[in-house]
Design a protein around this motif. Structure first.
Motif, mmCIF file in Angstrom:
data_model
loop_
_atom_site.group_PDB
_atom_site.id
_atom_site.type_symbol
_atom_site.label_atom_id
_atom_site.label_comp_id
_atom_site.label_asym_id
_atom_site.label_seq_id
_atom_site.Cartn_x
_atom_site.Cartn_y
_atom_site.Cartn_z
ATOM 1 N N ALA A 265 0.834 -1.201 0.000
ATOM 2 C CA ALA A 265 0.000 0.000 0.000
ATOM 3 C C ALA A 265 0.871 1.253 0.000
ATOM 4 O O ALA A 265 0.616 2.215 -0.737
ATOM 5 C CB ALA A 265 -0.912 -0.007 1.233
ATOM 6 N N ALA A 266 1.943 1.234 0.805
ATOM 7 C CA ALA A 266 2.825 2.406 0.890
ATOM 8 C C ALA A 266 3.545 2.639 -0.438
ATOM 9 O O ALA A 266 3.724 3.774 -0.883
ATOM 10 C CB ALA A 266 3.837 2.210 2.015
ATOM 11 N N ALA A 267 3.924 1.540 -1.083
ATOM 12 C CA ALA A 267 4.591 1.655 -2.385
ATOM 13 C C ALA A 267 3.639 2.281 -3.391
ATOM 14 O O ALA A 267 4.022 3.157 -4.176
ATOM 15 C CB ALA A 267 5.042 0.279 -2.870
ATOM 16 N N ASP A 268 2.368 1.858 -3.352
ATOM 17 C CA ASP A 268 1.376 2.417 -4.280
ATOM 18 C C ASP A 268 1.196 3.907 -4.045
ATOM 19 O O ASP A 268 1.117 4.693 -4.982
ATOM 20 C CB ASP A 268 0.030 1.709 -4.116
ATOM 21 N N ALA A 269 1.145 4.301 -2.747
ATOM 22 C CA ALA A 269 0.947 5.721 -2.421
ATOM 23 C C ALA A 269 2.130 6.542 -2.927
ATOM 24 O O ALA A 269 1.970 7.603 -3.513
ATOM 25 C CB ALA A 269 0.785 5.895 -0.914
ATOM 26 N N PHE A 270 3.330 6.030 -2.719
ATOM 27 C CA PHE A 270 4.523 6.759 -3.177
ATOM 28 C C PHE A 270 4.554 6.835 -4.697
ATOM 29 O O PHE A 270 4.822 7.872 -5.277
ATOM 30 C CB PHE A 270 5.786 6.063 -2.649
#
Ligand SMILES: Nc1ncnc2c1ncn2[C@@H]1O[C@H](COP(=O)(O)OP(=O)(O)O)[C@@H](O)[C@H]1O
Ligand SMILES: [Mg+2]
Length: 293
Positions: free
Chosen positions: A88-93
């Motif tokens: 999820a964090a990778a997607d947000a970044f």
């Protein structure tokens, strides 16, 4: 030195670790080099890349700076680096930065510096732009001075050549306006300003700038150097410590420093009066094109 904090399980951080390794390679940095720039131990970078260590917030920010992640993307970057919800964090970044944090893709290296865009169109001068670009691409050429009288078009030519060259430099190209700089002693502060380098109270600015530029791969454009020719040795001293920086200068007079290549800039071309060519060929003259714009 910043210390990395929490040790984590392999799978949790592997995605960020793989991304970090990829990005580091794109920027041509060794683990030791990235560690030095991020003020941490090489071992910390090795562990983060292996997915065995989660960086502290402070370290993540230092890594972001070393990797030239733009300021607006720092928060998603820190979350990406530290989150246990890696996907999820990778997607947000990725959504924020338009870069794909995947080990199989090559993220574009975000440049630290970009040149100002001119508001009016650039006319003619194709041969001169090409010549300046070719000159600065020669490995042994690091300093080129566009010389010529006021109004010859030096500044515009430097920007046009700079636009073509900035993609060659991972850190981009930085424009340093010097027209209003009072005296030789103001040269270094004037260079530090657009680079975003802060003067520190207990270190000479020369040293701070030399340290900053040491690892940068950058094109510096110094515009209107003529009234600072007395400071040319200072500039030479700064640049000898910057092995991957190339410099394009505009000046009415050459600097006469070692390694300088002069490129004289004449006025935009005009047909010879009395020998006026047929009207249809007048557009071949750049001054006439400019007049018709
Ligand atoms: N190739 C060009 N195309 C369009 N405008 C130009 C070009 N070269 C110069 N000019 C214009 O002519 C003026 C003087 O050019 P400038 O680059 O500022 O000269 P210099 O830096 O030599 O004093 C500026 O208004 C600039 O925008
Ligand atoms: Mg100028």
């Amino acid at each position: 030195m910043i210390t990395a904090t929490k040790t984590v399980g392999m799978s949790e951080s592997l995605l960020f670790g793989a991304w970090l390794k990829q990005r580091r390679r794109v920027l041509d940095l060794t683990q030791a080099e990235l560690a030095r720039q991020s003020t941490c131990a090489t071992e910390s970078i090795r562990k983060i890349e292996a997915g065995a260590l989660k960086p502290s917030r402070g370290l993540a920010l230092h890594i972001a700076l070393a990797l030239h992640v733009p300021a607006a993307e720092h928060e998603p970057f820190v979350t990406f680096a530290r989150s246990s919800q890696q996907m999820a964090a990778a997607d947000a970044f990725r959504a924020q930065s338009h870069q794909v944090p995947s080990p199989t893709s090559t993220p574009p290296a975000a440049s630290l510096y970009t040149l100002p865009r001119s508001l009016t169109s650039f006319v003619g001068r194709a041969r001169e732009v090409q010549a300046v670009v070719t000159l600065l691409r020669r490995p042994e050429v690091a300093l080129v001075t566009l010389s010529g009288p006021p109004g010859a078009g030096k500044t515009r030519l430097s920007l046009a050549a700079g636009q073509r060259l900035q993609g060659d430099f991972p850190d981009g190209a930085c424009f340093v306006p010097l027209a209003s700089v009072g005296g030789a002693h103001m040269l270094l502060p004037a260079i530090a300003q657009p680079l975003g380098v802060q003067e520190s109270p207990n270190q000479p600015l020369m040293l701070t700038l030399q340290r900053y530029l040491r690892d940068k791969r950058l094109l510096l454009i110094l515009d209107n150097f003529e009234q600072l020719v007395a400071a040319a040795p200072l500039l030479a001293k700064l640049l000898t410590a910057a092995a991957h920086v190339k410099t394009l200068i505009t000046s009415r007079a050459v600097l006469k420093v070692y390694g300088e290549h002069e490129f004289p800039v004449g006025p935009l071309t005009l047909p010879t009066i009395g020998l006026l060519p047929p009207p249809e060929s007048l557009l071949g003259y750049s001054a006439i094109q400019l007049f018709l714009e």
